[in-house]
Design a protein around this motif. Structure first.
Motif, PDB file in Angstrom:
ATOM      1  N   LEU A  52       0.825  -1.216   0.000  1.00 54.10           N
ATOM      2  CA  LEU A  52       0.000   0.000   0.000  1.00 54.10           C
ATOM      3  C   LEU A  52       0.855   1.260   0.000  1.00 54.10           C
ATOM      4  O   LEU A  52       0.413   2.322  -0.442  1.00 54.10           O
ATOM      5  N   GLN A  53       2.098   1.162   0.473  1.00 53.45           N
ATOM      6  CA  GLN A  53       2.995   2.314   0.416  1.00 53.45           C
ATOM      7  C   GLN A  53       3.225   2.781  -1.016  1.00 53.45           C
ATOM      8  O   GLN A  53       3.470   3.967  -1.265  1.00 53.45           O
ATOM      9  N   GLU A  54       3.188   1.834  -1.937  1.00 55.19           N
ATOM     10  CA  GLU A  54       3.451   2.165  -3.336  1.00 55.19           C
ATOM     11  C   GLU A  54       2.355   3.017  -3.943  1.00 55.19           C
ATOM     12  O   GLU A  54       2.519   3.572  -5.021  1.00 55.19           O
ATOM     13  N   HIS A  55       1.229   3.117  -3.256  1.00 54.15           N
ATOM     14  CA  HIS A  55       0.112   3.891  -3.791  1.00 54.15           C
ATOM     15  C   HIS A  55       0.039   5.293  -3.208  1.00 54.15           C
ATOM     16  O   HIS A  55      -0.942   5.991  -3.401  1.00 54.15           O
ATOM     17  N   VAL A  56       1.070   5.685  -2.492  1.00 54.48           N
ATOM     18  CA  VAL A  56       1.143   7.065  -2.020  1.00 54.48           C
ATOM     19  C   VAL A  56       2.463   7.660  -2.475  1.00 54.48           C
ATOM     20  O   VAL A  56       3.498   6.993  -2.473  1.00 54.48           O
ATOM     21  N   THR A  57       2.409   8.900  -2.889  1.00 48.63           N
ATOM     22  CA  THR A  57       3.616   9.601  -3.316  1.00 48.63           C
ATOM     23  C   THR A  57       3.481  11.069  -2.950  1.00 48.63           C
ATOM     24  O   THR A  57       2.384  11.642  -3.031  1.00 48.63           O
ATOM     25  N   SER A  95       4.347  13.496  -4.534  1.00 48.82           N
ATOM     26  CA  SER A  95       4.015  14.335  -5.682  1.00 48.82           C
ATOM     27  C   SER A  95       2.516  14.418  -5.932  1.00 48.82           C
ATOM     28  O   SER A  95       2.071  15.215  -6.744  1.00 48.82           O
ATOM     29  N   ASP A  96       1.719  13.579  -5.249  1.00 48.87           N
ATOM     30  CA  ASP A  96       0.264  13.622  -5.396  1.00 48.87           C
ATOM     31  C   ASP A  96      -0.368  13.579  -4.005  1.00 48.87           C
ATOM     32  O   ASP A  96      -0.862  12.543  -3.550  1.00 48.87           O
ATOM     33  N   PRO A  97      -0.345  14.703  -3.299  1.00 50.05           N
ATOM     34  CA  PRO A  97      -0.820  14.717  -1.904  1.00 50.05           C
ATOM     35  C   PRO A  97      -2.293  14.385  -1.751  1.00 50.05           C
ATOM     36  O   PRO A  97      -2.690  13.799  -0.745  1.00 50.05           O
ATOM     37  N   HIS A  98      -3.120  14.745  -2.741  1.00 49.74           N
ATOM     38  CA  HIS A  98      -4.555  14.474  -2.613  1.00 49.74           C
ATOM     39  C   HIS A  98      -4.851  12.982  -2.668  1.00 49.74           C
ATOM     40  O   HIS A  98      -5.657  12.464  -1.903  1.00 49.74           O
ATOM     41  N   ARG A  99      -4.173  12.280  -3.572  1.00 51.25           N
ATOM     42  CA  ARG A  99      -4.372  10.834  -3.635  1.00 51.25           C
ATOM     43  C   ARG A  99      -3.825  10.177  -2.369  1.00 51.25           C
ATOM     44  O   ARG A  99      -4.403   9.214  -1.852  1.00 51.25           O
ATOM     45  N   ALA A 100      -2.708  10.682  -1.879  1.00 46.44           N
ATOM     46  CA  ALA A 100      -2.138  10.137  -0.650  1.00 46.44           C
ATOM     47  C   ALA A 100      -3.100  10.317   0.519  1.00 46.44           C
ATOM     48  O   ALA A 100      -3.281   9.413   1.345  1.00 46.44           O
ATOM     49  N   ALA A 101      -3.725  11.486   0.584  1.00 45.96           N
ATOM     50  CA  ALA A 101      -4.698  11.736   1.649  1.00 45.96           C
ATOM     51  C   ALA A 101      -5.883  10.791   1.533  1.00 45.96           C
ATOM     52  O   ALA A 101      -6.418  10.307   2.539  1.00 45.96           O
TER      53      ALA A 101
END
Length: 581
Positions: A448-453, A455-461
């Motif tokens: 699941l770490q691979e799905h946060v970056t 460079s894309d804070p909204h998707r990470a949130a």
């Protein structure tokens, strides 16, 4: 020439300042229409040996008068500084380009090497820029250090012509081994808009020598601001950035924040009346945390910044030893917010640094929260993922997860290395998360770490909220959720302050604790989200300044946390303890 005009000119010339190679007729109010009217002035120019500076500011010069002055300048090869602002009052706009061509032609013929050219407050429009185009391209401007064209009405067309002239000047001077190194550029109130600003950005990036840029009140919005920001980062000696009264919004402010990370010599930032808003203010605060070591002045006035974001900015400037002024006037702090801001500054013996808050707009009305979004933000692909309510509505989450899957292929746009395709179980979990699916993932939860970056804070949130919403008190689920949260947050908070602040502000927006831009909807706030944050705050990877940021918002949004009162109190307690360390 009438006798009274001659007398006026004689009197003016008697007040003329001559010395150190300078000849100044500043503010004499002379009406110079023809050759006869400038006979005395011309004689003084001709007799001025070693003339290095000529000031004609505050007079009005006609075409024939310009021709006569130009003839006198034709032998002044030592001339370096031309202060020619406000010298065409009352003249037809069609006259001005011709007059400028005469004067510019004389400088080129003389072989002058200019260091400063000031043509401000001459409403000559794009045609006026054409009048100095050849001069700017010539060897006479290869040595130019300061170019001032404030309030000239250049418009988009003039901005493009000016840009091409500067680029050509740089090309020719570089071929001779001494590239143009313009240091000061002033072009406020010119209606440059996005196209004109973007054109000039190309010239700025090419030169890379700017130390001061003043472009207030030009009708530039985020597209032009982003182009300028990209150019600014290539000018490492920048000391002053003045873009007052343009329209940054979030995207423009984020771009400027990114640029500021590359600049170590900035002393003055004026983004007042630029609609930086709270998310933008937080981004600027992040850059203050890790850079801008000699900053003296910061202006974020009239930007719709709310109380909590203003306090984050205030906390970020505390360790700046050279800081002299912070302007947050005209924002949306409210009476209590203004008092809280003053208290924070005074408690740190920085009260005299804070500018007046007399024009504060008051706290924003809740019903207006979504009404002030800019149309240009609506089609932002980065915001689209936030359309998905981070609840258990699996259908709405599928589109966002489809975007997440794209990150694992060759379509990645960030600088992260390409990642392998995630297992179907991980994709299934993100599409429709449940505690059962999370437990079934076992060791694959690390994927699941691979799905946060960063460079894309909204998707990470969004990913954080999905996982945190599954929090339960039964030991197995609780452990699985918290371990996953730890892995995700450790990655997101380990980068630069700008990256971590961007994620935290996106999370605050999603949780309804911060007003944001774009189309991202709020998640349904759950106790689990707050309890996951309470756990995270106590971990080593969660820095004190991250806790301080969250505390600024949670402590001022008690109403929003009422639905999760117990969890909210636990989070607040954890944040206070972290901030006291």
């Amino acid at each position: 020439m009438a006798s009274d005009d001659i007398a006026q000119l004689a009197d003016a010339l008697s007040k003329t300042h001559v010395g150190d190679g300078e000849l100044s007729y500043k503010g004499q109010g002379l009406k110079l229409d023809d050759a006869e009217s400038v006979e005395e002035l011309v004689r003084e120019i001709e007799q001025s040996q070693g003339l290095r500076s000529l000031c004609l500011e505050g007079n009005t010069v006609g075409v024939e008068a310009a021709r006569a002055i130009a003839k006198a300048l034709g032998s002044k090869d030592l001339l370096q500084r031309c202060y020619w602002s406000d010298m065409f009052t009352g003249r037809l706009r069609s006259e001005i380009p011709t007059a400028l061509r005469f004067l510019g032609g004389a400088l080129m013929s003389a072989g002058a090497r200019l260091t400063e050219l000031d043509l401000s407050d001459n409403a000559f429009g794009p045609d006026g820029v054409k009048g100095i185009e050849q001069l700017l391209k010539s060897p006479s401007c290869h040595t130019l250090r300061e170019l001032k064209l404030n309030n000239c009405g250049m418009g988009i067309g003039g901005g493009k012509i000016l840009s091409e002239a500067l680029i050509e000047c740089h090309r020719k001077s570089s071929a001779l081994g001494a590239p143009l190194r313009l240091r000061v550029f002033v072009a406020g109130r010119n209606r440059l808009e996005n196209e004109g600003a973007s054109a000039l950005a190309r010239a700025f990036q090419l030169m890379g020598s700017l130390e001061e840029v003043h472009m207030p009140q030009n009708g530039i919005n985020y597209a032009g601001v982003m182009a300028l920001a990209s150019a600014m980062r290539h000018n490492p000696e920048l000391r002053t950035l003045n873009f007052n009264d343009n329209t940054f919004t979030k995207k423009g402010t984020m771009a400027m924040a990114q640029a500021l990370r590359h600049l170590r010599n900035v002393q003055v930032i004026n983004f007042g009346d630029c609609l930086v808003r709270s998310e933008g203010a937080i981004a600027i605060a992040a850059v203050l945390r890790e850079g801008l070591p000699i900053l003296k002045e910061l202006n974020l006035s009239f930007g719709e910044v709310t109380e909590a974001a203003a306090l984050v900015v205030a906390q970020a400037v505390m360790d700046k030893p050279h800081m002299e002024k912070v302007d947050l006037n005209g924002n949306s702090l409210g009476e209590e917010g203004c008092e809280a801001l003053r208290e924070v500054m005074e408690n740190s013996n920085k009260g005299d640094m804070l500018a007046s808050l007399s024009d504060d707009e008051g706290e924003p009305d809740d019903e207006d929260e979504d009404e002030d979004e800019d149309d240009e933000e609506d089609d932002d692909d980065d915001e689209d993922d936030g359309d998905d309510d981070a609840s258990d509505d699996c259908n709405e989450d599928n589109e966002a997860d489809g975007e997440i899957m794209k990150e694992n292929g060759t379509s990645r746009k960030d600088d992260s290395p390409e990642k392998p395709q995630s297992p179907a179980e991980v994709v299934s979990f993100l599409s429709c998360p449940s505690a059962e699916k999370l437990l079934q993932l076992g060791e694959m939860r690390t994927n699941l770490q691979e799905h946060v970056t960063a460079s894309d804070p909204h998707r990470a949130a969004l990913v954080f909220v999905k996982i945190a919403s599954l929090y339960r008190e039964d030991p197995e689920t609780k452990t699985a959720v918290l371990e996953t949260i730890d892995a995700v947050l450790k990655k997101l908070l380990s980068g630069s302050a700008l990256q971590s602040y961007s994620f935290l502000s996106a999370l605050l927006v999603m949780m309804g604790l911060l007003r944001g831009e774009g189309k991202m909807k709020k998640a349904s706030l759950t106790p689990g989200q707050l309890l996951c944050l309470e756990h995270a705050v106590q971990q080593e990877y969660f820095a004190e300044h991250h806790a301080s940021l969250l505390h600024s918002f949670t402590s001022r949004n008690s109403e929003a946390l009422k639905c999760c009162s117990s969890a909210g109190e636990r989070l607040s307690s954890a944040l206070e303890k972290k901030c006291q360390h």
